[in-house]
Design a protein around this motif. Structure first.
Motif, PDB file in Angstrom:
ATOM      1  N   UNK A 393       0.813  -1.279  -0.048  1.00  0.00           N
ATOM      2  CA  UNK A 393      -0.079   0.123   0.225  1.00  0.00           C
ATOM      3  C   UNK A 393       0.781   1.211   0.018  1.00  0.00           C
ATOM      4  N   UNK A 394       2.153   1.159  -0.287  1.00  0.00           N
ATOM      5  CA  UNK A 394       2.778   2.234  -0.226  1.00  0.00           C
ATOM      6  C   UNK A 394       2.631   3.291  -1.370  1.00  0.00           C
ATOM      7  N   UNK A 479       6.830   3.636  -6.658  1.00  0.00           N
ATOM      8  CA  UNK A 479       6.867   3.141  -5.015  1.00  0.00           C
ATOM      9  C   UNK A 479       7.957   2.034  -4.930  1.00  0.00           C
ATOM     10  N   UNK A 480       8.389   1.853  -3.639  1.00  0.00           N
ATOM     11  CA  UNK A 480       8.929   0.746  -3.235  1.00  0.00           C
ATOM     12  C   UNK A 480      10.500   0.998  -3.012  1.00  0.00           C
ATOM     13  N   UNK A 506       7.743  -6.430   2.165  1.00  0.00           N
ATOM     14  CA  UNK A 506       7.755  -6.874   3.481  1.00  0.00           C
ATOM     15  C   UNK A 506       6.971  -8.168   3.553  1.00  0.00           C
ATOM     16  N   UNK A 507       6.231  -8.377   2.524  1.00  0.00           N
ATOM     17  CA  UNK A 507       5.169  -9.835   2.440  1.00  0.00           C
ATOM     18  C   UNK A 507       6.099 -10.728   1.875  1.00  0.00           C
ATOM     19  N   UNK A 508       7.148 -10.523   1.537  1.00  0.00           N
ATOM     20  CA  UNK A 508       8.188 -11.521   0.856  1.00  0.00           C
ATOM     21  C   UNK A 508       7.913 -12.112  -0.520  1.00  0.00           C
ATOM     22  N   UNK A 855      -3.643   1.419   4.720  1.00  0.00           N
ATOM     23  CA  UNK A 855      -2.213   1.208   5.219  1.00  0.00           C
ATOM     24  C   UNK A 855      -2.334   0.378   6.478  1.00  0.00           C
ATOM     25  N   UNK A 856      -3.354   0.740   7.341  1.00  0.00           N
ATOM     26  CA  UNK A 856      -3.420   0.022   8.617  1.00  0.00           C
ATOM     27  C   UNK A 856      -3.888  -1.439   8.308  1.00  0.00           C
ATOM     28  N   UNK A 857      -4.633  -1.765   7.557  1.00  0.00           N
ATOM     29  CA  UNK A 857      -5.220  -3.306   7.138  1.00  0.00           C
ATOM     30  C   UNK A 857      -3.664  -3.864   6.799  1.00  0.00           C
TER      31      UNK A 857
END
Length: 877
Positions: A393-394, A479-480, A506-508, A855-857
């Motif tokens: 979500x970035x 992004x990223x 981050x989710x690999x 972002x929170x989710x």
């Protein structure tokens, strides 16, 4: 793409090819008023405002009248401008043509309709209106606070960024609509008035009020206009022909001397760096007590700060506050050029303001205070930024912005942190002199005007002979985070390193590189330094086998690195021979790879064991990274039977530095040691160190009897440990001190201590304390978020907040309203809480709410995977 020269004969760059960008970036053009984004029509443009404002702070009302010189660019029968919450009572053009008025409160606009088209050319628009003075910290609002004697005082304050000038007067409230402003304000006689420019004159308006006129401003954007009035006193100085003052609530003005000293040193430095003399006759900085959500604001000539970001009292302030004040002053002063003199055309280029000012605050603070180790310690900013930028979500540094709600959401770690880090990388690539000369060219070319990022790249390219845009755009419009994978092999006494870029997530997930052009600095002990711009596969070569080659030397680049086993082993053996910034960088990258499921925890443990075997780490930048990793693992191990064993091991990593620092400052110790001591004490307390907790409890008892018994630096960790460990009466004592204190700095450290309560009864009291008057309106959401995270019971906090949501929301600004529920749910990993957030009507109420919810989710779901990974690793630790 031009490959840069190699500076060492020991480390050589082998040929490599540079492919085209995998996905094309947006081809942004230089600034054009006609094509810059925005919500208002561009057929009418203001050039000068003359505003007469009558304020009644006691009754929270205002009324006003203004004349606006406008340029009609094409014949039109209507004129649309911004207002929010105002009621227009009259609108005339050229003193003769009366308009009918249509107000749209949802769109925050007012449209003036004329029976016949208004001809192109210069006209004068006259408007009259009335409206409220708010109590939430946005627009024009009243800040109620208590002075040192406990007496309630009132201050008028404005906070207009991003789009709240329209709450004080009708205007073209978008950054590209620059104009001059001549402000006249009627206010209570006893108030000291401040605005962007010096006072032009004062006239009495009866026994109780006065009319104050200020000199006209330079040409600037509406969000930079400012008004503050209250019971204020100042300390002053002069430098480079500019009067510099720090204003504070009367009786506290001497606490502004540290900020004044900083400003007097920084102004000549900025004058020289930008080669444009500060263009206003004065630079005022004013401390706003308590209710100031923005933190600090760069209003041209009248910088506003939450008071604990500007005031420093050697007797009661911490060493961290001394450093923070310097940095925030440096940040807001940098904006006087980047943001105020030259302004981004629209909020999609917010980073031009904030990323640059964040970078310059570090550069200038480091220049003036080299012993503070500012640049190595920016590692913490890097890790915080990359934690957000590693999510799906970035967003790019430059992102589409449609209106105020999503513009407000753009004030995040990407615009600030990533913006800062990318600018630092570009400066390191081009060289300090070329970068400075490019900034001088940029300022001279666009003074009093607006720009896009393309204008900056054009100026930097012109002085450096490099295609700066090709490199920079690959970081600002995509992004990223780049991830450079390093594979090594040794043959014939030489090691060859294969470099392959991809994307860190981050989710690999295995993500392909979108085509970054990465300025890479590589080297190591005995290897020298090599520089290249990496866009595809490349190789480096070094003499000898198992040479400790490290990428991102000095941590000047915005990318992560993943080493194969042989390269990692060589680096670990040489770990203590690297500079602190590189040790922190290696630790940070390796831990992030573990969190993403791309490396075992054993690698991070191996680095920590190497440091412990060498006698322990002492440098503040590296210790802060150790603390971040160890306390993160401990937090994620909540409820695990293996947590005590992990904590015992973790404490050993911090024992050497605590043995060196102890509880008591040493004569002549450095500022960074003074800052580090409470961080180490707090970490050891969180990690269950019985001796530290016992020492904290004894000190808390002494502080409870006599507040002067404990150094200001140690009040936070000591009170936090007392509350967190459930010491009887601790919560009540700290809460009472919060209510009694008139110091924002003291309140902040005590609120942080309160937020650490873990027993359900105290958590309930914390939530009630937030909306019951214990916490300033501008800090309610951040406090509740801290409670959710520190209590280790975010789902209880969620249920309590939902039960009182209708009571809490009226205290919040629109931006905080968007963030309330996402801020709490982000600390949870409970599917029920996350589902409740996703389906809550507030989650889609505005663009800003949708962004915060998304972002929170993702943060929560990514964290859930990390917790699973941590628990599995600790079981075999």
């Amino acid at each position: 793409m031009r490959r840069l020269l190699v500076f060492s004969s020991l480390l050589t760059t082998l040929p490599f090819s540079l492919p085209a960008l995998a996905s094309p970036t947006r081809a942004e053009t230089i600034f054009s008023f006609d094509t810059t984004p925005g919500e208002l029509p561009k057929t009418v443009v203001p050039s000068a405002y003359m505003i007469d404002l009558v304020t009644d702070p006691a009754h929270l009302t205002l009324s006003g009248r203004e004349t606006v010189t406008i340029e009609v660019r094409a014949a039109t029968s209507s004129i649309t401008l911004n207002q929010a919450g105002l009621t227009l009572s009259a609108a005339t053009l050229d003193s003769a043509r009366t308009a009918t008025v249509t107000e749209d409160q949802a769109a925050q606009t007012v449209t003036l309709h004329f029976p016949a088209p208004v001809a192109p050319g210069r006209h004068v628009l006259t408007l009259a209106w009335s409206g409220p003075i708010l109590t939430t910290p946005n627009g024009i609002y009243r800040d109620d606070y208590r002075d040192a004697a406990g007496k309630t005082r009132q201050m008028l304050v404005t906070q207009f960024e991003v789009a709240d000038a329209r709450r004080m007067f009708p205007c073209w409230d978008e950054p590209a609509f620059k104009a001059t402003f001549q402000l006249n304000v009627t206010m209570p006689f006893e108030m000291t008035p401040l605005s962007n420019m010096p006072v032009l004159g004062v006239s009495h308006q009866g026994a109780a009020t006065k009319r104050v006129s200020f000199r006209p401003t330079p040409r600037m954007s509406t969000y930079l206009l400012a008004l503050v009035a209250g019971d204020l006193e100042r300390v002053s100085g002069e430098t480079d022909g500019v009067s510099v003052s720090v204003y504070a609530p009367a009786g506290r003005e001497d606490q502004g001397r540290h900020a004044l000293s900083a400003a007097l040193a920084l102004l000549p430095y900025y004058d020289d760096y930008f080669a444009v003399h500060y263009p206003l006759p004065k630079l005022d900085m004013v401390a706003i007590p308590g209710n100031y959500e923005a933190g600090a604001m760069e209003n041209w000539g009248l910088l506003t700060f939450i008071d604990n970001d500007l005031l420093y009292d050697p007797a009661t302030s911490s060493a961290a506050t001394k450093e923070l004040v310097y940095e925030v002053v440096a940040h807001e002063m940098a904006h006087q050029w980047s943001g105020d003199l030259v302004t981004m055309g629209w909020w999609d280029n917010l980073w031009l303001n904030e990323g640059f000012a964040s970078w310059m605050e570090c550069k200038a603070t480091d220049r003036m205070n080299p012993a503070w180790q500012i640049w190595p310690r920016q590692h913490a900013t890097r890790e915080k930024t990359m934690a957000m930028d590693g999510l799906a979500s970035t967003h790019p540094i430059q992102q589409p912005v449609k209106g105020p709600s999503d513009a407000d959401a753009a004030f995040d770690d990407i615009s600030y942190g990533k913006g800062e880090l990318v600018i630092r990388m570009i400066e390191d690539w081009l060289g300090e002199d070329h970068f400075r000369d490019g900034m001088r060219r940029y300022m001279a070319a666009h003074a009093y005007g607006s720009t896009t990022s393309a204008d900056l790249w054009q100026a930097l390219s012109a002085v450096s002979a490099q295609d700066v845009g090709a490199v920079a755009r690959s970081f600002t419009t995509q992004p990223g985070i780049p991830l450079v994978r390093v594979a090594s092999s040794c043959a014939n006494g030489r090691t060859v390193y294969h470099l392959d870029p991809s994307r860190f997530t981050l989710d690999g997930r295995d993500a392909e590189s979108p085509g970054w052009r990465i300025p890479v600095v590589a080297g190591g002990p005995g290897l020298g330094t090599s520089r290249l711009v990496l866009g595809g596969h490349a190789t480096l070569e070094a003499s000898g086998c198992a040479a400790p080659l490290k990428l991102n030397l000095g941590e000047s680049g915005y990318y992560r690195v993943a080493y194969d086993d042989a390269a990692f082993t060589a680096l670990n053996r040489a770990l203590t021979r690297f500079a602190p910034a590189d040790r922190a960088n290696l630790l940070g990258d390796q831990f992030a790879l573990f969190e993403a499921g791309q490396a075992p925890l054993a690698r991070s443990v191996a680095l920590l064991n190497t440091l412990e075997a060498a006698g322990g780490e002492r440098n503040i930048a590296v210790v802060e990274e150790l603390i971040a990793e160890l306390t993160s693992l401990d937090h994620d191990a909540a409820g695990s039977p293996h947590r005590p064993a992990f904590e015992a091991w973790a404490r050993r990593s911090l024992a050497p530095v605590f043995k060196q620092l102890g509880w008591t400052p040493r004569p002549g110790e450095t500022l960074v040691d003074t800052i580090l001591r409470p961080e180490v004490i707090d970490a050891l307390g969180r990690l269950g160190d019985a001796a530290v907790i016992d020492g904290a409890r004894r000190r808390f008892a002494a502080w409870r009897a006599d507040p002067s018994a404990l150094r200001p630096d140690q009040v936070g960790p000591v009170a936090g440990m007392a509350v967190r460990t459930g010491l009887p009466g601790a919560w009540e004592t700290v809460a009472a001190r919060v209510k009694a204190s008139t110091s924002t700095e003291e309140k902040a450290r005590l609120l942080d201590a309160l937020s650490q309560a873990r027993d359900p009864a105290s958590i309930r009291r914390n939530v009630a304390f937030a909306y019951g008057g214990g916490v300033p309106n501008g800090r309610i959401v951040s406090f509740l978020g801290d409670v959710a995270e520190s209590s280790e019971q975010p789902d209880l906090v969620w249920s309590l907040v939902k039960a009182q949501e209708a009571t809490i929301r009226p205290h919040l600004t629109p931006g905080s309203t968007d963030k309330l529920l996402p801020r709490i749910a982000a600390a949870s990993i409970d599917p029920a809480t996350l589902a409740a957030l996703a389906t809550d009507p507030a989650a889609t109420r505005s663009p800003g709410a949708r962004i915060a919810t998304q972002r929170a989710l993702e943060t929560a779901r990514t964290h859930q995977a990390v917790v699973t990974r941590v628990l599995k690793e600790l079981a075999s630790f």
